[in-house]
Design an enzyme around this catalytic site. Structure first.
Site, PDB file in Angstrom:
ATOM      1  NE  ARG A 234      49.408  40.443  43.039  1.00 20.83           N
ATOM      2  CZ  ARG A 234      49.268  41.699  43.393  1.00 20.83           C
ATOM      3  NH1 ARG A 234      48.196  42.092  44.072  1.00 20.83           N
ATOM      4  NH2 ARG A 234      50.192  42.595  43.069  1.00 20.83           N
ATOM      5  CG  ASP A 258      39.819  44.243  46.791  1.00 25.76           C
ATOM      6  OD1 ASP A 258      38.763  44.769  46.385  1.00 25.76           O
ATOM      7  OD2 ASP A 258      40.949  44.733  46.576  1.00 25.76           O
ATOM      8  CD  GLU A 263      42.126  40.536  40.100  1.00 23.84           C
ATOM      9  OE1 GLU A 263      42.586  41.686  40.010  1.00 23.84           O
ATOM     10  OE2 GLU A 263      41.940  39.977  41.190  1.00 23.84           O
ATOM     11  CG  HIS A 296      42.516  44.280  42.452  1.00 28.05           C
ATOM     12  ND1 HIS A 296      43.257  43.276  41.882  1.00 28.05           N
ATOM     13  CD2 HIS A 296      43.374  44.919  43.281  1.00 28.05           C
ATOM     14  CE1 HIS A 296      44.489  43.302  42.333  1.00 28.05           C
ATOM     15  NE2 HIS A 296      44.592  44.299  43.197  1.00 28.05           N
TER      16      HIS A 296
END
Length: 331
Positions: A234, A258, A263, A296
Site C-alpha cells: 500500500r 508497485d 496513485e 500497481h
C-alpha cells in the site's frame, strides 16, 4: 438471481462470462466504477461485485442500499476504502478475495529486487547507447543479505519462500505471529530491530491508521546505510517525501514501488507522454535508475485476475442465497 459487476475491464470479461454461463446466473458487466453517477444502475439486482481504488463513500453506499442492494463483494483484498459506518448503518454484507494469488505479488517483488541488485536498469541504458562496459556498476548478491519482511500474511510468506530460495537470511515482524514461522525463530520483537538488521525491507502490510507513513524520516534514520526498500502493498505505508530525502542522501540504495500514496487517478492511466504525468514527486522517482516504479501491477496475472473475478462472484452468490459467505469481512 441477478448480479451487477462494476469496473469490469476487458481482461476480466472472459472469466465473468464463463462463470455466468457455468452458473446460469445473469451478470451485468459495467465498465465504469461504482460511484454516485453509476450507483442507480444497481436497481433491480440482488448483489454487486466491485473493484476500485477510490473510496466506497457513505453517499454511494447509502444510495446502493436504497436501491435494494446490500450484498457487496470486492474483487480485491483491501477494505480500508470502505466506509464502515455506512456498512453497519445499512446492514451490508461485504466480502473480499483474501488470496487471489499471493505468489503473483511475491514474484514481482523479488523480480524487481533482483533487477535493482544486478543494476539491470543501468545496463539497459548503457547498452541502448552502445556502451557495453561493466564498471562502475558492480552488483550485489541477495544470498549475502538479510531481508526484513514486514507482515507475514499470505503474500509475505510467499515472498519469504522465494527470498529463502535465493539463500537470503529472512527475518520478519508482525503483530500476529504465524505458528510455523514462530517455530523457525524468524520473528524479531520490534520494527526498530528489523530496521537495524535488514539489508532489504519488504513491505506486505495492509494500510491502517497505525501504520500510515510508517517508513518516515525517523524510520529511515534507524535503517542500515544502503538499505533497499520494496513496497508492493500500500502506498500509504511510505512517506514519499521522506523516501526521496533518503534516496538523495544515500541512506536508501534503491526502491521498487508497485504502489504510491497518491496513485488514485494516476496509475492505470495513459497520459500520452512522461511530461504529462501530473505528479512531480512520482516523476522524480521514475527518473531514477535505482528506483523501479510499476503502476500497481503486482497482482496482474491471468491466474490472479481469474480468481479475483470468479471468487468474488462466488462470494456474492453465497451472500444472496444464504446471507453468509466464507470470505465475509466484519466491520
Amino acid at each position: 438471481m441477478k448480479i451487477i459487476a462494476y469496473g469490469i475491464r476487458d481482461d476480466e470479461q472472459p472469466y465473468l462470462k464463463q462463470w455466468s454461463k457455468d452458473q446460469g446466473i445473469e451478470v451485468k458487466a459495467v465498465g465504469d466504477l461504482l460511484d454516485e453517477k453509476t450507483v442507480d444502475l444497481a436497481k433491480g439486482y440482488d448483489g454487486a461485485v466491485v473493484y476500485q481504488q477510490k473510496p466506497y463513500t457513505a453517499a454511494v453506499l447509502d444510495k446502493l442500499a436504497a436501491n435494494g442492494v446490500t450484498n457487496l463483494s470486492l474483487r480485491n483484498v483491501g477494505v480500508d476504502n470502505v466506509d464502515a459506518d455506512a456498512v453497519k448503518r445499512n446492514g451490508f454484507k461485504v466480502t473480499n478475495v483474501p488470496a487471489y494469488s499471493p505468489e503473483a505479488i511475491a514474484e514481482l517483488t523479488v523480480t524487481q529486487l533482483m533487477r535493482l541488485l544486478r543494476r539491470t536498469p543501468t545496463f539497459d541504458r548503457k547498452q541502448a547507447n552502445g556502451d557495453l562496459t561493466w564498471a562502475p556498476d558492480i552488483a550485489d548478491e541477495l544470498n549475502k543479505m538479510t531481508v526484513g519482511v514486514v507482515a507475514t500474511g499470505r503474500i509475505g510468506r510467499a515472498a519469504m519462500k522465494i527470498y529463502q530460495g535465493f539463500g537470503a537470511k529472512v527475518i520478519a515482524y508482525d503483530v500476529y505471529h504465524n505458528p510455523e514461522l514462530e517455530k523457525q525463530g524468524i520473528y524479531v520483537d520490534s520494527m526498530d530491530e528489523l530496521y537495524a538488521q535488514a539489508d532489504v525491507i519488504s513491505l506486505h502490510a495492509p494500510a491502517t491508521k497505525d501504520n500510515d507513513k510508517m517508513l518516515n524520516d525517523d524510520a529511515f534514520s534507524k535503517m542500515k546505510d544502503g538499505v533497499w526498500i520494496l513496497n508492493p502493498a500500500r502506498g500509504a505505508l511510505i512517506d514519499t517525501d521522506a523516501l526521496i530525502r533518503a534516496l538523495d542522501s544515500g541512506k536508501v540504495a534503491g526502491a521498487a514501488l508497485d504502489v504510491y500514496e497518491d496513485e488514485v487517478g494516476i496509475f492505470n492511466t495513459d497520459f500520452g507522454s512522461f511530461d504529462a504525468i501530473p505528479d512531480e514527486r512520482l516523476k522524480n522517482l521514475m527518473k531514477r535508475e535505482n528506483v523501479l516504479v510499476t503502476p500497481h501491477i503486482a497482482f496482474y496475472t491471468k491466474t490472479a485476475v481469474k480468481n479475483m473475478v470468479q471468487f468474488a462472484l462466488n462470494n456474492n452468490k453465497q451472500l444472496i442465497e444464504t446471507g453468509k459467505a466464507e470470505n465475509e469481512v466484519k466491520f
